[in-house]
Design a protein around this motif. Structure first.
Motif, PDB file in Angstrom:
ATOM      1  N   PHE A   2       0.848  -1.207   0.145  1.00 22.05           N
ATOM      2  CA  PHE A   2      -0.091   0.150   0.134  1.00 22.05           C
ATOM      3  C   PHE A   2       0.924   1.308   0.196  1.00 22.05           C
ATOM      4  O   PHE A   2       1.948   1.220   0.098  1.00 22.05           O
ATOM      5  CB  PHE A   2      -0.969  -0.191   1.189  1.00 22.05           C
ATOM      6  N   SER A   3       0.097   2.365  -0.284  1.00 24.53           N
ATOM      7  CA  SER A   3       1.049   3.627  -0.205  1.00 24.53           C
ATOM      8  C   SER A   3      -0.110   4.930  -0.019  1.00 24.53           C
ATOM      9  O   SER A   3      -0.845   4.827  -0.636  1.00 24.53           O
ATOM     10  CB  SER A   3       1.856   3.761  -1.448  1.00 24.53           C
ATOM     11  N   PRO A   4       0.452   5.709   0.775  1.00 22.77           N
ATOM     12  CA  PRO A   4      -0.293   7.379   0.527  1.00 22.77           C
ATOM     13  C   PRO A   4       0.263   8.026  -0.547  1.00 22.77           C
ATOM     14  O   PRO A   4       1.329   7.549  -0.973  1.00 22.77           O
ATOM     15  CB  PRO A   4      -0.005   7.740   1.963  1.00 22.77           C
ATOM     16  N   ILE A   5      -0.353   8.857  -1.007  1.00 24.78           N
ATOM     17  CA  ILE A   5       0.383   9.852  -2.216  1.00 24.78           C
ATOM     18  C   ILE A   5       0.862  10.870  -1.296  1.00 24.78           C
ATOM     19  O   ILE A   5       0.371  11.829  -0.439  1.00 24.78           O
ATOM     20  CB  ILE A   5      -0.826  10.407  -2.762  1.00 24.78           C
ATOM     21  N   VAL A   6       2.105  11.147  -1.649  1.00 26.64           N
ATOM     22  CA  VAL A   6       3.150  12.007  -0.708  1.00 26.64           C
ATOM     23  C   VAL A   6       3.722  13.000  -1.733  1.00 26.64           C
ATOM     24  O   VAL A   6       3.647  12.873  -3.038  1.00 26.64           O
ATOM     25  CB  VAL A   6       3.957  11.142  -0.221  1.00 26.64           C
ATOM     26  N   LEU A   7       4.490  14.151  -1.225  1.00 28.53           N
ATOM     27  CA  LEU A   7       5.444  14.814  -1.990  1.00 28.53           C
ATOM     28  C   LEU A   7       6.642  14.301  -1.933  1.00 28.53           C
ATOM     29  O   LEU A   7       7.353  14.461  -1.180  1.00 28.53           O
ATOM     30  CB  LEU A   7       5.185  16.294  -1.491  1.00 28.53           C
ATOM     31  N   ALA A   8       7.477  14.116  -3.173  1.00 24.06           N
ATOM     32  CA  ALA A   8       8.461  13.583  -3.243  1.00 24.06           C
ATOM     33  C   ALA A   8       9.171  15.083  -3.853  1.00 24.06           C
ATOM     34  O   ALA A   8       8.633  15.776  -4.852  1.00 24.06           O
ATOM     35  CB  ALA A   8       8.875  12.660  -4.298  1.00 24.06           C
ATOM     36  N   TYR A   9      10.674  15.287  -3.386  1.00 23.95           N
ATOM     37  CA  TYR A   9      11.484  16.289  -3.713  1.00 23.95           C
ATOM     38  C   TYR A   9      12.798  16.090  -3.732  1.00 23.95           C
ATOM     39  O   TYR A   9      13.343  14.919  -3.201  1.00 23.95           O
ATOM     40  CB  TYR A   9      11.078  17.543  -2.731  1.00 23.95           C
ATOM     41  N   ASN A  10      13.530  16.942  -4.598  1.00 25.14           N
ATOM     42  CA  ASN A  10      14.951  16.682  -4.995  1.00 25.14           C
ATOM     43  C   ASN A  10      15.710  17.721  -3.841  1.00 25.14           C
ATOM     44  O   ASN A  10      15.534  18.736  -3.751  1.00 25.14           O
ATOM     45  CB  ASN A  10      15.352  17.261  -6.228  1.00 25.14           C
ATOM     46  N   ARG A  11      16.250  17.028  -2.797  1.00 23.35           N
ATOM     47  CA  ARG A  11      16.982  17.723  -1.873  1.00 23.35           C
ATOM     48  C   ARG A  11      18.106  18.628  -2.331  1.00 23.35           C
ATOM     49  O   ARG A  11      18.156  19.783  -1.822  1.00 23.35           O
ATOM     50  CB  ARG A  11      17.785  16.704  -0.601  1.00 23.35           C
ATOM     51  N   ALA A  12      18.814  18.322  -3.361  1.00 23.62           N
ATOM     52  CA  ALA A  12      20.117  19.185  -3.739  1.00 23.62           C
ATOM     53  C   ALA A  12      19.578  20.524  -4.434  1.00 23.62           C
ATOM     54  O   ALA A  12      19.925  21.508  -4.342  1.00 23.62           O
ATOM     55  CB  ALA A  12      20.617  18.227  -4.899  1.00 23.62           C
ATOM     56  N   HIS A  13      18.034  20.355  -4.896  1.00 24.17           N
ATOM     57  CA  HIS A  13      17.677  21.501  -5.796  1.00 24.17           C
ATOM     58  C   HIS A  13      17.223  22.540  -4.481  1.00 24.17           C
ATOM     59  O   HIS A  13      17.425  23.744  -4.600  1.00 24.17           O
ATOM     60  CB  HIS A  13      16.219  21.223  -6.275  1.00 24.17           C
ATOM     61  N   PHE A  14      16.665  22.031  -3.397  1.00 26.45           N
ATOM     62  CA  PHE A  14      16.432  22.892  -2.235  1.00 26.45           C
ATOM     63  C   PHE A  14      17.450  23.766  -1.659  1.00 26.45           C
ATOM     64  O   PHE A  14      17.530  24.792  -1.267  1.00 26.45           O
ATOM     65  CB  PHE A  14      15.509  21.970  -1.341  1.00 26.45           C
ATOM     66  N   ARG A  15      18.680  22.647  -1.416  1.00 30.70           N
ATOM     67  CA  ARG A  15      19.795  23.573  -0.906  1.00 30.70           C
ATOM     68  C   ARG A  15      20.475  24.518  -1.893  1.00 30.70           C
ATOM     69  O   ARG A  15      21.008  25.639  -1.380  1.00 30.70           O
ATOM     70  CB  ARG A  15      20.922  22.205  -0.634  1.00 30.70           C
ATOM     71  N   GLU A  16      20.346  24.147  -3.124  1.00 32.02           N
ATOM     72  CA  GLU A  16      21.105  25.127  -4.068  1.00 32.02           C
ATOM     73  C   GLU A  16      20.006  26.509  -4.137  1.00 32.02           C
ATOM     74  O   GLU A  16      20.803  27.401  -4.092  1.00 32.02           O
ATOM     75  CB  GLU A  16      20.889  24.395  -5.373  1.00 32.02           C
ATOM     76  N   MET A  17      19.053  26.268  -3.955  1.00 26.96           N
ATOM     77  CA  MET A  17      18.241  27.665  -4.077  1.00 26.96           C
ATOM     78  C   MET A  17      17.961  28.017  -2.409  1.00 26.96           C
ATOM     79  O   MET A  17      16.914  28.977  -2.441  1.00 26.96           O
ATOM     80  CB  MET A  17      16.748  27.307  -4.835  1.00 26.96           C
ATOM     81  N   ASN A  18      18.176  27.399  -1.544  1.00 29.22           N
ATOM     82  CA  ASN A  18      18.015  27.984  -0.193  1.00 29.22           C
ATOM     83  C   ASN A  18      16.485  28.007   0.058  1.00 29.22           C
ATOM     84  O   ASN A  18      16.109  28.779   0.682  1.00 29.22           O
ATOM     85  CB  ASN A  18      18.887  29.449   0.053  1.00 29.22           C
TER      86      ASN A  18
END
Length: 460
Positions: A193-209
């Motif tokens: 099973f799975s809930p629908i979640v938000l997946a995100y690229n951690r490197a992008h978030f660090r790069e753009m602060n």
């Protein structure tokens, strides 16, 4: 008197036939191996509630089939013919291999039951439930996998009369058993099973602060930070396929309302929170650049773009994250951003049996195996998918872990109270699909908001 006599006779024949079919299956699937002796006639009398004469009659039937031989004063021994394989035809979707490493499971099943050969029958995603019904009616499959959306369609089409009821498994999360429950009967063994979640690229978030998302994020937060992440050329801050039946319902569920007919049996959503959720879904779409649309045909294309660094955030299921399990991608997950109600959609996959007049022990063995702790441990070790067996999820993952899991893999345990199924919307499967078609026209600007509300009143 005559009726009672015939009724008793029918029950006797049914019990006798049940014994014959059960023993035949047990021999063919290797419960009783060639050279082994069956239990005594006395044991069978007690087990099946038959007389000694009836038990001997059943054993004589198996002798005639060449499956056993009677040895005077010793017992009934299984012959070499009893080593022939039983074949189980398993209907599956094209994505099931990625979801549950099916090939590994069937290999392990074969080591446990060498006399059972499993033949997979791939069923196309389009009209999956109706194809399942056709395959069941024609006997082309003995068992099949299905998800929670397909189950509702089978139930509403009356096709569950072709599916064998089963007992709820106490080892599995109760809410997963309930997903496959209809009229107080259970029709599938939950696997993952799975809930629908938000997946995100951690490197992008660090790069753009940009601060990494958490459970406090609303869709306004997601859109604001997506705009910042999109400033890098060739990158989109937020992108996913809205038309997916596992994505757009989230926006309606989060409105905090469900579809309720008025006095005339019509659905009027004008000015409602449901409409607010629909408006938000269109806002999300309008922030997604058209250049990505030309590159996307299905969810796998989105996963490729995410892996390649062209997308920073997307809605995803744990099953879809298996696309990254062998990569070095630096990513993580967070609860889906919310509108009014911080809930999300639950997606589940199970296995079911075709209902037959004869004992289908080999197919039942396979379905029981897929839901067992042994099989689910293989799923856990080889995928990002979440096993349905509760105890597995309460123990730590063995190190070293060969799978590239998100650091917050255990998030699904923290947000279980937010899980909602499609039944939350109070729509039949037919109305659900019709609403999806109307929303596509609305998102494509083929109809405006007023026309959408009017068509929902007229057609749902």
């Amino acid at each position: 008197m005559d009726f009672d006599h015939k009724s008793g006779r029918g029950k006797f024949r049914s019990k006798l036939q049940h014994m014959i079919e059960r023993l035949r299956n047990d021999i063919l699937i290797g419960t009783y191996k060639p050279g082994e002796f069956l239990p005594s006639e006395t044991a069978f009398v007690k087990q099946y509630g038959l007389s000694n004469k009836s038990v001997r009659k059943a054993l004589d039937e198996l002798v005639a089939e060449g499956l056993i031989v009677k040895i005077n004063r010793v017992g009934s021994k299984v012959t070499e013919k009893g080593s022939q394989s039983a074949v189980v035809k398993l209907g599956v979707s094209s994505s099931i291999e990625d979801d549950i490493v099916l090939a590994k499971l069937l290999e392990d099943f074969g080591t446990l039951h060498p006399h059972v050969h499993v033949k997979t029958v791939t069923i196309t995603r389009s009209e999956y439930a109706s194809q399942i019904k056709n395959y069941l009616e024609s006997g082309l499959i003995d068992a099949f996998t299905l998800n929670s959306l397909h189950f509702q369609e089978l139930a509403e089409s009356g096709a569950l009369e072709l599916v064998e009821p089963m007992e709820a498994d106490r080892e599995i999360y109760p809410f997963l058993n309930d997903v496959f429950c209809h009229d107080k009967e259970y029709f599938a063994k939950p696997i993952v099973f799975s809930p629908i979640v938000l997946a995100y690229n951690r490197a992008h978030f660090r790069e753009m602060n940009v601060p990494e998302p958490d459970g406090s994020w609303t869709w306004e937060d997601a859109l604001k930070h997506a705009a910042t992440l999109s400033r890098v050329k060739g990158r989109h801050g937020l992108y996913f396929i809205m038309v997916s039946s596992l994505r757009w319902p989230v926006f309606l569920m989060q409105s905090g309302e469900d579809f309720k007919p008025d006095r005339n049996g019509k659905y009027d959503i004008a000015g409602s929170k449901l409409l607010e959720g629909i408006q938000l879904s269109k806002r999300v779409i309008t922030t997604q650049d058209n250049y990505v649309g030309f590159l996307v045909e299905d969810n796998k294309d989105i996963m490729d773009l995410f892996r390649q660094g062209n997308v920073s955030m997307m809605l995803a299921s744990y099953m879809s994250l298996n696309e990254f399990k062998e990569s070095t991608l630096d990513y993580d997950i967070s609860p889906a951003p919310f509108l009014h109600d911080p809930c999300t959609m639950l997606h589940a996959i199970g296995a079911s049996l075709r209902r037959t007049d004869q004992e289908n022990g080999a197919a039942r063995l396979l379905v029981d195996y897929l839901g067992s702790s042994r099989a689910q441990q293989i799923v856990r070790q080889g995928t990002v998918s979440i096993p349905a067996v509760r105890s597995l999820n309460e123990s730590p993952i063995e190190e070293p872990d060969p799978i590239n899991r998100p650091p917050r893999y255990a998030l699904y345990r923290e947000i279980m109270a937010s899980y909602q199924t499609r039944s939350k919307l109070n729509l039949s499967a037919q109305s659900f699909h019709l609403l999806g078609k109307l929303l596509k026209k609305y998102w494509s600007n083929l109809i405006d908001e007023d026309e959408l509300c009017e068509k929902i009143r007229e057609q749902l």
